[in-house]
Design an enzyme around this catalytic site. Sequence first.
Site, PDB file in Angstrom:
ATOM      1  N   LYS A 250       0.862  -1.189   0.000  1.00  0.00           N
ATOM      2  CA  LYS A 250       0.000   0.000   0.000  1.00  0.00           C
ATOM      3  C   LYS A 250       0.892   1.229   0.000  1.00  0.00           C
ATOM      4  O   LYS A 250       1.698   1.416   0.911  1.00  0.00           O
ATOM      5  CB  LYS A 250      -0.903   0.009   1.242  1.00  0.00           C
ATOM      6  N   ASP A 255      -2.450  10.335   3.504  1.00  0.00           N
ATOM      7  CA  ASP A 255      -3.847   9.953   3.726  1.00  0.00           C
ATOM      8  C   ASP A 255      -4.538  10.994   4.604  1.00  0.00           C
ATOM      9  O   ASP A 255      -4.438  10.953   5.826  1.00  0.00           O
ATOM     10  CB  ASP A 255      -3.890   8.560   4.395  1.00  0.00           C
ATOM     11  N   LYS A 262      -9.877  13.085   8.187  1.00  0.00           N
ATOM     12  CA  LYS A 262      -9.378  12.729   9.518  1.00  0.00           C
ATOM     13  C   LYS A 262      -9.315  13.963  10.402  1.00  0.00           C
ATOM     14  O   LYS A 262      -9.163  15.067   9.903  1.00  0.00           O
ATOM     15  CB  LYS A 262      -7.946  12.162   9.406  1.00  0.00           C
ATOM     16  N   ASP A 273       1.794   6.491   5.433  1.00  0.00           N
ATOM     17  CA  ASP A 273       0.786   5.553   4.944  1.00  0.00           C
ATOM     18  C   ASP A 273       1.237   4.836   3.660  1.00  0.00           C
ATOM     19  O   ASP A 273       0.473   4.087   3.064  1.00  0.00           O
ATOM     20  CB  ASP A 273      -0.543   6.287   4.723  1.00  0.00           C
ATOM     21  N   ASP A 332     -11.969   7.190   3.960  1.00  0.00           N
ATOM     22  CA  ASP A 332     -10.730   6.988   4.722  1.00  0.00           C
ATOM     23  C   ASP A 332     -10.322   5.512   4.768  1.00  0.00           C
ATOM     24  O   ASP A 332      -9.220   5.187   5.185  1.00  0.00           O
ATOM     25  CB  ASP A 332     -10.930   7.536   6.151  1.00  0.00           C
ATOM     26  N   GLU A 334      -9.292   3.754   2.445  1.00  0.00           N
ATOM     27  CA  GLU A 334      -8.825   3.826   1.049  1.00  0.00           C
ATOM     28  C   GLU A 334      -7.769   2.783   0.709  1.00  0.00           C
ATOM     29  O   GLU A 334      -7.624   2.415  -0.454  1.00  0.00           O
ATOM     30  CB  GLU A 334      -8.297   5.237   0.751  1.00  0.00           C
ATOM     31  N   ARG A 336      -7.546  -0.383   1.215  1.00  0.00           N
ATOM     32  CA  ARG A 336      -8.074  -1.622   0.632  1.00  0.00           C
ATOM     33  C   ARG A 336      -8.525  -1.400  -0.815  1.00  0.00           C
ATOM     34  O   ARG A 336      -8.493  -2.314  -1.640  1.00  0.00           O
ATOM     35  CB  ARG A 336      -9.196  -2.185   1.524  1.00  0.00           C
TER      36      ARG A 336
HETATM   37  N1  BES Z   1      -4.049   4.772   6.968  1.00  0.00           N
HETATM   38  C1  BES Z   1      -5.140   4.470   7.816  1.00  0.00           C
HETATM   39  C2  BES Z   1      -4.795   3.482   8.922  1.00  0.00           C
HETATM   40  C3  BES Z   1      -3.804   3.941   9.969  1.00  0.00           C
HETATM   41  C4  BES Z   1      -4.257   4.545  11.122  1.00  0.00           C
HETATM   42  C5  BES Z   1      -2.469   3.709   9.820  1.00  0.00           C
HETATM   43  C6  BES Z   1      -3.356   4.933  12.088  1.00  0.00           C
HETATM   44  C7  BES Z   1      -1.566   4.081  10.786  1.00  0.00           C
HETATM   45  C8  BES Z   1      -2.011   4.699  11.930  1.00  0.00           C
HETATM   46  C9  BES Z   1      -6.278   3.901   7.016  1.00  0.00           C
HETATM   47  O1  BES Z   1      -6.383   4.324   5.709  1.00  0.00           O
HETATM   48  C10 BES Z   1      -7.537   4.306   7.721  1.00  0.00           C
HETATM   49  O2  BES Z   1      -7.759   5.481   7.828  1.00  0.00           O
HETATM   50  N2  BES Z   1      -8.305   3.349   8.197  1.00  0.00           N
HETATM   51  C11 BES Z   1      -9.477   3.614   8.918  1.00  0.00           C
HETATM   52  C12 BES Z   1     -10.525   2.610   8.524  1.00  0.00           C
HETATM   53  C13 BES Z   1     -11.900   2.925   9.007  1.00  0.00           C
HETATM   54  C14 BES Z   1     -12.411   4.158   8.291  1.00  0.00           C
HETATM   55  C15 BES Z   1     -12.766   1.757   8.743  1.00  0.00           C
HETATM   56  C16 BES Z   1      -9.157   3.509  10.413  1.00  0.00           C
HETATM   57  O3  BES Z   1      -8.321   2.695  10.764  1.00  0.00           O
HETATM   58  O4  BES Z   1      -9.696   4.284  11.184  1.00  0.00           O
HETATM   59 ZN    ZN Z   2      -4.562   4.902   4.810  1.00  0.00          ZN
HETATM   60 ZN    ZN Z   3      -7.447   6.156   5.501  1.00  0.00          ZN
END
Ligand code: BES
Ligand code: ZN
Ligand code: ZN
Length: 485
Positions: A250, A255, A262, A273, A332, A334, A336
């Site tokens: 990824k 992000d 966020k 990210d 967010d 994204e 996947r």
């Molecule tokens: N890049 C983030 C995940 C992340 C969070 C990585 C903190 C490192 C530290 C990912 O794209 C994301 O935002 N995931 C969301 C998913 C949710 C919206 C289902 C998350 O983890 O909150």
């Molecule tokens: Zn992300």
């Molecule tokens: Zn994200």
Amino acid sequence: MQITFSDAVPADIRLVTRIAWKDADAGLPQHLAFGAKSSRFTGKVGQVFEYWSEGGSEGQRNALLGGGAKDAKTVAVNLEKAGAALTVKFLTSGEKALAIDLTDSGVTAAGAAALLMGARLRGWRMDQYRTTQKEEQKKTLTAITVVGAPAGTEAAWADSAAVAAGVEFTRELVTEPANVIYPASFVERCKKRLDGMGVEFVILEEKDMEELGMGALLGVGQGSRKDSKILAMRWKGETSATKPTAFVGKGVTFDTGGISIKPGAGMEDMKFDMGGAGAVAGTMLALAGRKAKADIVGVVGLVENMPDGDAQRPGDVVKSMDGQTIEVINTDAEGRLVLCDALCWTQKTYEPAAVVDLATLTGAIIISLGHEHAGCFSNDDDLSDKLIAAGKSTGDKLWRMPIGPAYDKLIDSPIADIRNVGPRGAGSITAAQFLHRFIKKGTPWAHLDIAGTVWTDKPGATWDKGASGFGVRVLDQYVRDVLEA
Ligand code: BES
Ligand code: ZN
Ligand code: ZN
């Protein structure tokens, strides 16, 4: 860190280090033995006892480095830690170079390579954006000369040095801010670093991805001024394997969350990210550098997730390369969406024997495992067992997490084939389950959720705080154990 080998301590090196094993006689004159004892130096792993002796016009600076028990099963691991501790001790000491004298130390070639690995990795830091550092904060130590190394050390180190270079490259990519590393510059940095090493590059531009029907990946990049890209790097070493093994990363170079934006606090972290893509790029550098006898393709999906008038909206339905439709509930989630197209393309193009993806996919994995282990999700026990074992021996620790049909149901959509988020619970598992829907039946696959391990707030065994380089060593070891054995 520049590492060289010599028969004797070079005249311009003032600091000489020797290994002292735990509770063993270090052969010191009585007053120094007493000094070591009163400083509570016992030879425990990573302890350093420093003293000055007469010699030359300036005297000689000496250090005893604790190597732990000489007959410990974990002697290589101990020596790696010791090497790291040595670097920490002298990184800003004013000394530019030090010698490690291994004469009669009992350290083997593999042990010496481990010692150097620790010393080199712990010495990495990125200072190019600091212009006002005080003299005493500046790194001075840049060179280590090994004296009296056992036979075979240079060859063992050449091999480990390639892996160290890979880990450092990953750290560099992850540490660079998002105004410097974005999809196009990520590709350029890889091309430059891997130039002339025999790695074959394939780059997909947005128009190529449109033709291939990669609506999921392109949807994520839609709100950014930076063009999205896919980069594939193939290393084909001497091997009789008929199919490559694929590592997929990824690479969200920043992000923001997109329209599901966020919160501001901590958002700067989202420059990392692209840690999965960074790990894949570093692994390719390591494998090509040590001419691994394996056929590996590293594929990274590179996009920037931004909110904008063109950005995708929650509720949008996009179509992935293999024709599955996806309801984007949360922009967010994204990673996947990027990975599903990258995974489809990788499988279709290379028909790999196995696929391992790495992604900073979910915050939920940090809730589950903290910063100690990355999550390992897999449809194949053998693949995941081998990855976990490779992780254990290198320090890139993995912990197996479940997947299964009951979790899969949670991401059904009322309007499309699949939705990109599930309910609140099991967030890392439903994310893995999403990726699983894009894996062809019969293809061994593992997904490593490295959100908690790519970046650390405190120094660790062989890294300073910041980018750890997680992923390179476990993948390199997997290649050694499984594909080169
Ligand atoms: N890049 C983030 C995940 C992340 C969070 C990585 C903190 C490192 C530290 C990912 O794209 C994301 O935002 N995931 C969301 C998913 C949710 C919206 C289902 C998350 O983890 O909150
Ligand atoms: Zn992300
Ligand atoms: Zn994200």
